[in-house]
Motif scaffolding. Structure first.
Motif, PDB file in Angstrom:
ATOM      1  N   ALA A 102       0.837  -1.199   0.000  1.00  0.00           N
ATOM      2  CA  ALA A 102       0.000   0.000   0.000  1.00  0.00           C
ATOM      3  C   ALA A 102       0.877   1.257   0.000  1.00  0.00           C
ATOM      4  O   ALA A 102       0.556   2.239  -0.675  1.00  0.00           O
ATOM      5  N   ALA A 103       2.001   1.212   0.731  1.00  0.00           N
ATOM      6  CA  ALA A 103       2.888   2.380   0.790  1.00  0.00           C
ATOM      7  C   ALA A 103       3.398   2.723  -0.608  1.00  0.00           C
ATOM      8  O   ALA A 103       3.380   3.893  -1.020  1.00  0.00           O
ATOM      9  N   THR A 104       3.831   1.691  -1.354  1.00  0.00           N
ATOM     10  CA  THR A 104       4.315   1.931  -2.721  1.00  0.00           C
ATOM     11  C   THR A 104       3.215   2.547  -3.575  1.00  0.00           C
ATOM     12  O   THR A 104       3.441   3.522  -4.300  1.00  0.00           O
ATOM     13  N   ALA A 105       1.998   1.962  -3.474  1.00  0.00           N
ATOM     14  CA  ALA A 105       0.895   2.468  -4.295  1.00  0.00           C
ATOM     15  C   ALA A 105       0.546   3.906  -3.920  1.00  0.00           C
ATOM     16  O   ALA A 105       0.237   4.723  -4.788  1.00  0.00           O
ATOM     17  N   ILE A 106       0.605   4.236  -2.625  1.00  0.00           N
ATOM     18  CA  ILE A 106       0.281   5.602  -2.191  1.00  0.00           C
ATOM     19  C   ILE A 106       1.290   6.586  -2.782  1.00  0.00           C
ATOM     20  O   ILE A 106       0.920   7.598  -3.386  1.00  0.00           O
ATOM     21  N   VAL A 107       2.597   6.274  -2.603  1.00  0.00           N
ATOM     22  CA  VAL A 107       3.626   7.189  -3.096  1.00  0.00           C
ATOM     23  C   VAL A 107       3.507   7.349  -4.605  1.00  0.00           C
ATOM     24  O   VAL A 107       3.556   8.463  -5.146  1.00  0.00           O
ATOM     25  N   LEU A 108       3.299   6.225  -5.290  1.00  0.00           N
ATOM     26  CA  LEU A 108       3.183   6.260  -6.747  1.00  0.00           C
ATOM     27  C   LEU A 108       2.001   7.108  -7.180  1.00  0.00           C
ATOM     28  O   LEU A 108       2.141   8.053  -7.968  1.00  0.00           O
ATOM     29  N   GLY A 109       0.827   6.819  -6.633  1.00  0.00           N
ATOM     30  CA  GLY A 109      -0.392   7.500  -7.074  1.00  0.00           C
ATOM     31  C   GLY A 109      -0.372   8.980  -6.743  1.00  0.00           C
ATOM     32  O   GLY A 109      -0.678   9.819  -7.592  1.00  0.00           O
ATOM     33  N   VAL A 110       0.016   9.306  -5.510  1.00  0.00           N
ATOM     34  CA  VAL A 110      -0.045  10.711  -5.092  1.00  0.00           C
ATOM     35  C   VAL A 110       1.023  11.537  -5.806  1.00  0.00           C
ATOM     36  O   VAL A 110       0.739  12.646  -6.278  1.00  0.00           O
ATOM     37  N   SER A 111       2.248  10.992  -5.929  1.00  0.00           N
ATOM     38  CA  SER A 111       3.287  11.801  -6.576  1.00  0.00           C
ATOM     39  C   SER A 111       2.972  11.980  -8.062  1.00  0.00           C
ATOM     40  O   SER A 111       3.228  13.051  -8.626  1.00  0.00           O
ATOM     41  N   PHE A 112       2.359  10.975  -8.673  1.00  0.00           N
ATOM     42  CA  PHE A 112       1.954  11.133 -10.067  1.00  0.00           C
ATOM     43  C   PHE A 112       0.843  12.177 -10.175  1.00  0.00           C
ATOM     44  O   PHE A 112       0.830  12.983 -11.114  1.00  0.00           O
ATOM     45  N   GLY A 113      -0.070  12.167  -9.184  1.00  0.00           N
ATOM     46  CA  GLY A 113      -1.123  13.172  -9.171  1.00  0.00           C
ATOM     47  C   GLY A 113      -0.555  14.582  -9.095  1.00  0.00           C
ATOM     48  O   GLY A 113      -1.002  15.489  -9.803  1.00  0.00           O
ATOM     49  N   ILE A 114       0.471  14.774  -8.248  1.00  0.00           N
ATOM     50  CA  ILE A 114       1.123  16.089  -8.148  1.00  0.00           C
ATOM     51  C   ILE A 114       1.700  16.470  -9.502  1.00  0.00           C
ATOM     52  O   ILE A 114       1.524  17.600  -9.985  1.00  0.00           O
ATOM     53  N   GLY A 115       2.378  15.506 -10.145  1.00  0.00           N
ATOM     54  CA  GLY A 115       2.978  15.775 -11.448  1.00  0.00           C
ATOM     55  C   GLY A 115       1.932  16.169 -12.480  1.00  0.00           C
ATOM     56  O   GLY A 115       2.108  17.141 -13.222  1.00  0.00           O
ATOM     57  N   ILE A 116       0.813  15.418 -12.504  1.00  0.00           N
ATOM     58  CA  ILE A 116      -0.237  15.714 -13.483  1.00  0.00           C
ATOM     59  C   ILE A 116      -0.845  17.084 -13.220  1.00  0.00           C
ATOM     60  O   ILE A 116      -1.100  17.865 -14.146  1.00  0.00           O
ATOM     61  N   ALA A 117      -1.072  17.399 -11.930  1.00  0.00           N
ATOM     62  CA  ALA A 117      -1.657  18.702 -11.595  1.00  0.00           C
ATOM     63  C   ALA A 117      -0.734  19.827 -12.063  1.00  0.00           C
ATOM     64  O   ALA A 117      -1.185  20.813 -12.643  1.00  0.00           O
ATOM     65  N   LEU A 118       0.578  19.678 -11.808  1.00  0.00           N
ATOM     66  CA  LEU A 118       1.535  20.713 -12.238  1.00  0.00           C
ATOM     67  C   LEU A 118       1.550  20.818 -13.759  1.00  0.00           C
ATOM     68  O   LEU A 118       1.495  21.914 -14.325  1.00  0.00           O
ATOM     69  N   LEU A 119       1.613  19.671 -14.408  1.00  0.00           N
ATOM     70  CA  LEU A 119       1.705  19.642 -15.870  1.00  0.00           C
ATOM     71  C   LEU A 119       0.468  20.279 -16.507  1.00  0.00           C
ATOM     72  O   LEU A 119       0.585  21.117 -17.414  1.00  0.00           O
TER      73      LEU A 119
END
Lengths: 289, 429
Positions: free
Chosen positions: A91-108
């Motif tokens: 779950a920790a891996t999935a959280i870091v992956l999903g949330v950090s990708f979300g930050i990237g998409i929001a910035l992009l």
């Protein structure tokens, strides 16, 4: 038909990336850290976008430095979650992956929506697109790849020991945690260098599929690294050529599909471990009379 | 920002409703995935449904239609099946085989969509992070009400998932927490797992238009992991996960509207913030709560050690020449003593610290626990005398009255410890 000089140089640079990713990835796969790079890969997008916003330009070295910073930050976040919460590793891996990708998409998306000049090209980091790379960019990618290979050369003994027998390594006084951190950081570096070619979503494949295919051909670490590197190299060059021939085709998916094809062939025809060899080869009786 | 941009209309309401509906379905499935340690399978499925969707669209299905749902579920099951085959045939580790399968399928999906871009209306970037903002414009009329098609799909999928979850609740619970016992009891564990994976695929594909493939991972796992920090019962965890998901969807959409960026991205960011908040401030499992509990224990141990020390000083004073508090307290102990003098356990006199009656009672309990433990160790473990003290020093703070009574019975009601010192009687208050 003549191939432009720039395309040749870019292909050579990406080939070096493919080779080094295969080698570094082998150590990651042997240590069962295959998906550690995936969270880091998805996190790079946020760093790339931030680096673009801060510097205001689309220079590859700056963008990749940003990507590496956010990749390492995400790995740090993973360590914090493991250390301080009861959330389990998957779950920790999935959280870091999903949330950090979300930050990237929001910035992009924010950059695209505001029409900041040059921001449109950042989407190439999602799926990889080598057509825009210059010879200088390719030289940078190749240089970092060679440095990563040198690091593997220096630490191969320690990494092998820790991968195969962490308990023995710890008992003999080796700093297992330090070796692990270095290994994961090296995987993160290769993920970042692979970004322009394979894109954030698929670059994991560059450090997973070639090693897994190479593992089918050999039981020895040295040959496995070499075979894995060669598979990575072939896949990378094939991806660059394919996306060069078909204008709108992203490079990443073609690299991944080539590597997957090689893996599939290995799965069928590898000696001893392959499907065919298992069906046709000599059978060893398991019972003792 | 231009204030006119904030003008509310029904479109935003429908977009938020769709995002909330999609998130709720993901949260229900995600809860089961998280407690079964299958989060990464959710990750793999969310990538791998892409070729299923692409093929279904090429075959004439429309996004959100039944054919596409079917294609996605099939692709998800193929992913899991292939992963298993690679594990058994290729001898790969689980994460390696999942890594090979989902990257390959996702790549195949992207190539399919790119190659057929002229014939189908699926855009590779929409595939990655969805376009929630455009969802309200594709509507369908049901019972006289104009509703976004994606909302209807998400609602149906949510209802299906919820129904499946309620009907197989007992099986899911058993399979999640003790799969071996469940199998031994004749439960169809494999079927339960396949059902869960199909539900994950349904939730993913329903989310597809709204949040895209990759961000589904966040919606599957983060609400559930956050809820897990807040609750220790599965049904409560699931309810909390749904609430967190719905609230985050609304806040994320509004934040994205405010900053003019991707709603899907902002929903993931808000979910991440919720997780961090829970990890720090959850009442039982949060960082603050656990540090506070640890600090409280440390202070109790220090205070009880001071009381026991003063009690032993009194004991040796009764036996031999006058002895008294000679000072030599550490800073930490001074603070603990000052606190206890306020709480009424000790008293500051000209001779230093003295126990009050209530402090003496508490000290006797600690010393009694200590010496009973030494007696028990001496009786059962046959440790040398000088090895008895350290474990007793540690455990004296953790024994309850019933344990003390049982130890006393075990060691045969002796009234001295192995060093020959008296074990104080149990204090009745």
């Amino acid at each position: 038909m003549t191939i432009p000089y720039n395309t040749l140089v870019v292909a050579a640079g990406v080939a070096a990336v493919g080779f080094a990713a295969g080698v570094v990835g082998s150590l990651g796969v042997l240590r069962k850290r295959a998906l550690a790079g995936d969270a880091a890969a998805h996190a790079t997008l946020a760093g790339v976008a931030t680096a673009f916003l801060v510097s205001g330009r689309r220079d590859l070295p700056v963008l990749l430095a940003g990507g590496l910073a956010s990749a390492l930050l995400s790995l740090g976040g993973l360590v914090l979650i493991r250390r301080f919460t009861k959330t389990r590793d998957d779950a920790a891996t999935a959280i870091v992956l999903g949330v950090s990708f979300g930050i990237g998409i929001a910035l992009l998306s924010g950059i695209t929506a505001r029409g900041i000049p040059g921001g449109g090209g950042l989407e190439q980091f999602l799926l990889g697109h080598t057509a825009a790379l210059t010879a200088a960019d390719a030289a940078l990618l190749a240089g970092v790849s060679i440095a990563a290979l040198a690091a593997v050369w220096l630490g191969l003994k320690e990494a092998t020991l820790v991968a195969f027998d962490p308990a023995f390594a710890a008992a003999s006084g080796w700093p297992v945690a330090v070796v692990d951190y270095c290994l994961v950081a090296l995987v993160a570096v290769m993920v970042v260098v692979g970004l322009p070619a394979a894109g954030a979503v698929l670059v994991t494949a560059l450090v997973v599929i070639p090693p897994v295919a190479a593992r089918l051909w050999t039981d020895r670490v040295g040959p496995m690294l070499l075979v894995s590197g060669c598979i990575g190299l072939v896949a990378a060059v094939a991806g660059v050529v394919a996306s060069g021939l078909v204008p709108r085709l992203a490079t990443g998916p073609m690299i991944v599909l080539t590597a997957a094809a090689i893996f599939f062939v290995s799965l069928l025809f590898a000696p001893r471990r392959g499907w065919l060899a298992k069906r046709l080869g000599p059978r060893f009786p398991l019972t003792v009379e | 920002m231009d204030p006119a941009a904030f003008e509310w209309n029904a479109m935003h309401g429908w977009a938020i409703a769709t995002a909330a509906m999609v998130s709720a379905g993901c949260a229900v499935v995600g809860t089961l995935l998280v407690v079964r340690r299958m989060s990464l399978l959710g990750d793999a499925i969310s990538h791998a449904v892409l070729p299923g969707i692409a093929v279904a669209v090429l075959a004439g299905g429309r996004p959100g239609g039944p054919l596409v749902l079917l294609g996605a579920v099939a692709a998800a099951l193929v992913t899991v099946g292939l992963t298993q085959v690679l594990r058994s045939e290729g001898g790969l580790a689980e994460d390696s085989s999942a890594g090979v399968v989902f990257t390959t399928l996702f790549a195949a999906g992207v190539v399919l969509i790119t190659a057929a871009a002229s014939r189908i209306d699926l855009d590779p970037s929409c595939v990655l992070y969805g376009i929630l903002e455009l969802v309200p414009f594709d509507t369908i009329r049901i019972a006289g009400l104009e509703m976004p098609r994606a909302f209807v799909t998400a609602g149906l999928v949510f209802a299906t998932i919820l129904l499946g979850c309620v009907l197989t609740w007992k099986e899911q619970l058993f399979a999640a927490f003790d799969p071996d016992a469940a199998r031994a009891a004749g439960m169809p564990v494999t079927a339960t797992t396949i059902g869960l994976l199909a539900a994950a695929a349904l939730a993913t594909v329903a989310s597809f238009e709204a949040v895209g493939a990759i961000l589904v991972v966040a919606m599957l796992v983060v609400p559930a992991a956050t809820a897990e920090l807040l609750s220790r019962r599965l049904h409560r965890m699931m309810l909390l996960a749904v609430v967190i998901a719905v609230v985050s969807a609304a806040i994320g959409y509004l934040a994205a509207w405010h900053w003019n960026t991707s709603a899907a991205g902002m929903i993931a960011v808000v979910l991440g913030a919720a997780y961090v908040l829970a990890a720090v401030a959850a009442p039982q499992d949060g960082l603050v709560a656990r540090l506070a509990a640890q600090a409280a224990l440390n202070w109790r141990v220090t205070a009880e050690d001071c009381l026991a020390f003063l009690w032993r000083e009194e004991e040796s004073a009764r036996r031999g020449p006058e002895s008294r508090d000679r000072g030599g307290w550490t800073l930490r102990q001074r603070v603990a003593l000052a606190w206890m003098s306020w709480a009424g356990g000790v008293l500051w006199t000209a001779d230093g610290w003295r126990l009050t009656d209530s402090g003496r009672t508490r000290a006797e309990t600690v010393v009694r626990s200590h010496r009973l433990w030494e007696a028990w160790l001496g009786h059962h473990v046959k440790l040398p005398l000088d090895h008895l003290h350290p474990p007793a020093e540690w455990i004296e703070h953790h024994l309850g009255a019933d344990v003390r009574a049982r130890i006393e019975a075990e060691v045969g009601g002796r009234d001295t410890d192995p060093h020959g010192r008296a074990i104080p009687p149990e204090q009745t208050s």
